[in-house]
Every structure is written in structure tokens, then in C-alpha cells.
Design an enzyme around this catalytic site. Structure first.
Site, PDB file in Angstrom:
ATOM      1  N   TYR A  56      87.692   8.347  38.574  1.00  0.00           N
ATOM      2  CA  TYR A  56      88.405   7.407  39.724  1.00  0.00           C
ATOM      3  C   TYR A  56      87.954   5.496  39.520  1.00  0.00           C
ATOM      4  O   TYR A  56      87.404   5.150  38.489  1.00  0.00           O
ATOM      5  CB  TYR A  56      87.530   8.055  40.427  1.00  0.00           C
ATOM      6  CG  TYR A  56      86.090   8.278  40.331  1.00  0.00           C
ATOM      7  CD1 TYR A  56      85.373   8.907  39.643  1.00  0.00           C
ATOM      8  CD2 TYR A  56      85.151   7.221  40.611  1.00  0.00           C
ATOM      9  CE1 TYR A  56      84.436   9.280  39.715  1.00  0.00           C
ATOM     10  CE2 TYR A  56      84.027   6.932  40.901  1.00  0.00           C
ATOM     11  CZ  TYR A  56      83.139   8.383  39.690  1.00  0.00           C
ATOM     12  OH  TYR A  56      82.314   8.358  40.170  1.00  0.00           O
ATOM     13  N   SER A  89      77.552  -0.005  40.011  1.00  0.00           N
ATOM     14  CA  SER A  89      76.219  -0.422  39.674  1.00  0.00           C
ATOM     15  C   SER A  89      75.960  -0.532  38.331  1.00  0.00           C
ATOM     16  O   SER A  89      75.033  -1.109  37.947  1.00  0.00           O
ATOM     17  CB  SER A  89      75.748   0.319  40.382  1.00  0.00           C
ATOM     18  OG  SER A  89      75.447   2.264  39.358  1.00  0.00           O
ATOM     19  N   ASP A 123      75.009   5.080  39.089  1.00  0.00           N
ATOM     20  CA  ASP A 123      74.171   4.197  37.723  1.00  0.00           C
ATOM     21  C   ASP A 123      72.722   4.003  37.843  1.00  0.00           C
ATOM     22  O   ASP A 123      71.816   3.871  36.778  1.00  0.00           O
ATOM     23  CB  ASP A 123      75.545   4.195  37.220  1.00  0.00           C
ATOM     24  CG  ASP A 123      76.408   5.035  37.094  1.00  0.00           C
ATOM     25  OD1 ASP A 123      77.210   4.142  35.691  1.00  0.00           O
ATOM     26  OD2 ASP A 123      76.420   5.898  36.767  1.00  0.00           O
ATOM     27  N   GLU A 316      49.123   5.984  20.445  1.00  0.00           N
ATOM     28  CA  GLU A 316      49.537   6.468  19.038  1.00  0.00           C
ATOM     29  C   GLU A 316      49.332   5.533  18.615  1.00  0.00           C
ATOM     30  O   GLU A 316      50.054   4.675  17.647  1.00  0.00           O
ATOM     31  CB  GLU A 316      51.716   6.016  19.560  1.00  0.00           C
ATOM     32  CG  GLU A 316      51.561   7.568  19.682  1.00  0.00           C
ATOM     33  CD  GLU A 316      51.457   8.726  18.768  1.00  0.00           C
ATOM     34  OE1 GLU A 316      51.113   9.546  18.780  1.00  0.00           O
ATOM     35  OE2 GLU A 316      52.107   7.980  17.427  1.00  0.00           O
TER      36      GLU A 316
HETATM   37  N1  DGL Z   1      79.945   2.880  37.889  1.00  0.00           N
HETATM   38  C1  DGL Z   1      79.601   4.248  38.813  1.00  0.00           C
HETATM   39  C2  DGL Z   1      78.659   3.976  39.197  1.00  0.00           C
HETATM   40  O1  DGL Z   1      78.597   2.549  40.632  1.00  0.00           O
HETATM   41  C3  DGL Z   1      79.164   5.347  39.105  1.00  0.00           C
HETATM   42  C4  DGL Z   1      78.415   6.337  39.640  1.00  0.00           C
HETATM   43  C5  DGL Z   1      78.105   6.948  41.416  1.00  0.00           C
HETATM   44  O2  DGL Z   1      78.205   5.691  42.060  1.00  0.00           O
HETATM   45  O3  DGL Z   1      78.153   7.795  41.020  1.00  0.00           O
HETATM   46  O4  DGL Z   1      77.481   3.719  39.128  1.00  0.00           O
END
Ligand code: DGL
Length: 359
Positions: A56, A89, A123, A316
Site C-alpha cells: 500500500y 517513517s 518502522d 567481551e
Molecule cells: N513505510 C512504513 C512506515 O511509514 C509503513 C509501516 C507502518 O507505518 O506501519 O513506517
């Protein structure tokens, strides 16, 4: 005679309508004032058909349309909306964060604003939430919300997520708890939550440390509270900043070499997060490049790609000898945010290590 009767009934009707309008005003004046700041994402996305849940277009629907799509919100809050920006995002940048943080702080300083909701792509939602958790200077609720299905999809999760987020932002219970993420009827703290699944609606989890509470029947139920400092307790202030220090992440894996570290340092990074394997282990081919970067003045944080658990200082690697910082249990992407803000205050490794134990 008739005239007097008519005048009396008109006066009575006017009086009744006037009382109604007072009652209506009184009703809204008892509701919290919540401002929604829209930034884009899937919650503002549209698909070609009602069954399009992947493939989408994100960030296409404006904030007023989002608000009009959930008229039930007017019963729980006086809602206003602002389109701060409109992006998917994955394209979030420091300039967006500074713009958003300044708008949030300006609004929350107004006595007429009781809480803020931020609609956001999922994201990088966890990163924006954590950044705001460290720079918002108010105890008033700030709730970040998104959706995993676009607004056009069957059983879209956006409308109910938005309704719940507005409820939470206007609630007394959410005051003083730091920035919250409210999705899928769950309330998570900004510091520990992460997107754990690429497409499912239950994606946001703080898997080992757990969520803070639930939303059920339009009410919040808290069972835990964040323990690390946030919002008004932090030393970070971005209100007069126009840029943030460049901090990058180098990801470790089998057969890794120094190329990524060297390129990131050459690009001008002031700080580098090493997303190490295991307990923040440093592959032998990468260690010299990290050590050379430190000697050039680049701050190095040992983090881990594992996702859960604490990266032990001097575990580590000998952080004392290398003058590195151990990244506690923050994911590499959140360690980047804390190091970026730390570098607005100091370049002293000990002071920065203390910040990683505090926030
Ligand atoms: N392109 C991703 C974003 O704007 C879509 C994912 C989302 O918003 O759920 O982070």
C-alpha cells in the site's frame, strides 16, 4: 392576549435552548484537550483494495480525515489536529525529530493542552518515541501510535489505535509515565518497546521486560512503570538546537571486516554504535578500526544485535583500556539516540557511560 402568550412561549423556548448550549459547553469543558500531531505512516496509508495489507502507500491521508474517521473521539476528548509532516517513517530524519520535539514542548507548555498523540509510521516509531522520551519537558502524557494495516483495509487497526491513544493521552493515569506507545490494546514504554514483526498487528513488544499495561473497554490499566529517567528528569534539551551530532551504526556478522566502520568514520561520524554479535563481541578484524576511530575522538558504544540482555562493561572487551562505552540493554538504534543526545552535553566517556546506566 395571544401576543403575550406567544412572547412567553418564545422566551421559554429561548431559555431552554440557552440552557442546552450551556450544558453542552459544560460537557466539553470537562473533557481533556488532546492535540494529535500527524507525521504520516501506514495509519495514514491507503491501499488499492480492502484486502491490500502489504504493498500500500503510506502517508497519504491528512490529519483532519483521520480525525473525521473516528467521530467517537469527540465523546472522550476535545481533539485538535496538526499535520507536522507527512512521511513514511523509514525516511525519518534528525530534522523531523527536532521539529516534532519543539512542537510537542511548545504545546505542552500551554495550560489548555492536556496531552498529545503522535501518529507515526511503525518502522521507526520506537526511535521517535525514545528520542521524545529523553527530550520532552513535561509530565503530561505523550502517546505515539501507528497501525500495521492501511486505513482502507478490512479490519484496519488504525481507528481503534487512534481512539485508544487519544483516550490514554487525556487520562490521569498516563501522567508522569514518560512517552508511551499504545497499539493493539497494549501500553508500552518508549525505552523498551520494539517492532518485533514485519507485518502483524501485535508487532510492538518489550519481549523480556514486558509492556506497562493494557487498554480495555476504553480505559487504561497500568501494572508496571518505567524505571529509567525520562522527560522532565533528563538533562537533555533540544529547544535551541538546529542539528544533532552524526552518530552511525556498524552491524557485525560472521566474516565481517573493517570497511563499514572505516567508511562511517570517514563520513564524519562523531559517534559509532557497534552492533556486535553476542554480548557485544568485537570481531578481530574490526577491533583495530574501532580503536583507531576512538583515538581520532569518535565515541564508541559497544551494543549488540541480539535484541535482549545487557552488554556488560569490560565483558567481551576491555572498555576501560579501549575507552569505549558499554551500551547496557539498549538496541543499537536506541543506543544511537542516547549517544547523539549525550554528545550534545559531553564527550567524556565516563559521563556518557553514566548516562547509559541512567536513561
Ligand atoms: N513505510 C512504513 C512506515 O511509514 C509503513 C509501516 C507502518 O507505518 O506501519 O513506517
Amino acid at each position: 392576549m395571544l401576543f403575550q402568550k406567544t412572547a412567553r412561549s418564545a422566551a421559554a423556548l429561548f431559555g431552554f435552548l440557552f440552557c442546552l448550549s450551556l450544558a453542552a459547553q459544560a460537557q466539553t469543558s470537562t473533557l481533556p484537550n488532546v492535540t494529535i500531531l500527524a507525521t504520516g505512516g501506514t495509519i495514514a496509508g491507503t491501499g488499492a483494495t480492502s484486502t491490500t495489507t502489504v504493498g500500500y502507500t503510506a502517508a497519504t491521508v491528512g490529519i483532519q480525515t483521520l480525525i473525521q474517521a473516528v467521530p467517537e473521539m469527540t465523546k472522550i476528548a476535545n481533539v485538535s489536529g496538526e499535520q507536522v509532516f507527512q512521511i513514511a517513517s523509514e525516511n525519518m530524519g534528525n530534522e523531523h525529530w527536532l521539529l516534532l520535539a519543539k512542537r510537542v514542548n511548545t504545546l505542552l507548555a500551554q495550560p489548555t493542552v492536556d496531552g498529545i498523540v503522535i501518529t507515526h509510521g511503525t518502522d521507526t516509531l520506537e526511535e521517535t518515541a525514545y528520542f521524545l522520551n529523553l527530550v520532552v519537558k513535561s509530565r503530561k502524557p505523550v502517546v505515539v501510535v501507528g497501525s500495521m494495516r492501511p486505513s482502507t483495509a478490512l479490519s484496519a487497526d488504525g481507528p481503534i489505535n487512534l481512539y485508544n491513544a487519544v483516550m490514554l493521552a487525556g487520562s490521569q493515569e498516563a501522567i508522569g509515565r514518560g512517552v508511551l506507545v499504545a497499539m493493539n490494546d497494549q501500553i508500552n514504554g518508549a525505552r523498551d518497546v520494539t517492532k518485533s514483526n514485519t507485518t502483524t498487528t501485535d508487532t510492538f513488544k518489550a519481549s523480556e521486560l514486558g509492556m506497562l499495561g493494557y487498554i480495555q473497554g476504553g480505559k487504561p490499566y497500568f501494572y508496571r512503570t518505567a524505571t529509567r529517567k525520562h522527560t522532565v528528569e533528563t538533562e537533555f534539551d533540544v529547544m535551541n538546537l538546529s542539528t544533532l551530532p552524526q552518530v552511525e551504526i556498524a552491524y557485525a556478522h560472521a566474516n565481517v571486516g573493517p570497511v563499514a566502520v572505516e567508511a562511517l568514520v570517514a563520513s564524519g561520524a562523531k559517534g559509532l554504535i557497534h552492533a556486535g554479535v553476542g554480548n557485544g563481541s568485537l570481531p578481530a578484524k574490526v577491533r583495530p578500526a574501532l580503536s583507531a576511530a576512538r583515538k581520532k575522538g569518535v565515541l564508541i558504544v559497544r551494543s549488540s544485535r541480539v535484541g535482549q540482555g545487557i552488554v556488560a562493561r569490560n565483558g567481551e572487551a576491555n572498555d576501560d583500556e579501549l575507552d569505549f562505552v558499554a551500551g547496557d540493554n539498549l538496541s543499537p538504534q536506541k543506543a544511537r539516540i542516547l549517544l547523539m543526545l549525550a554528545l550534545t552535553k559531553t564527550t567524556n566517556t565516563r559521563d556518557i557511560q553514566k548516562m547509559f546506566s541512567t536513561y
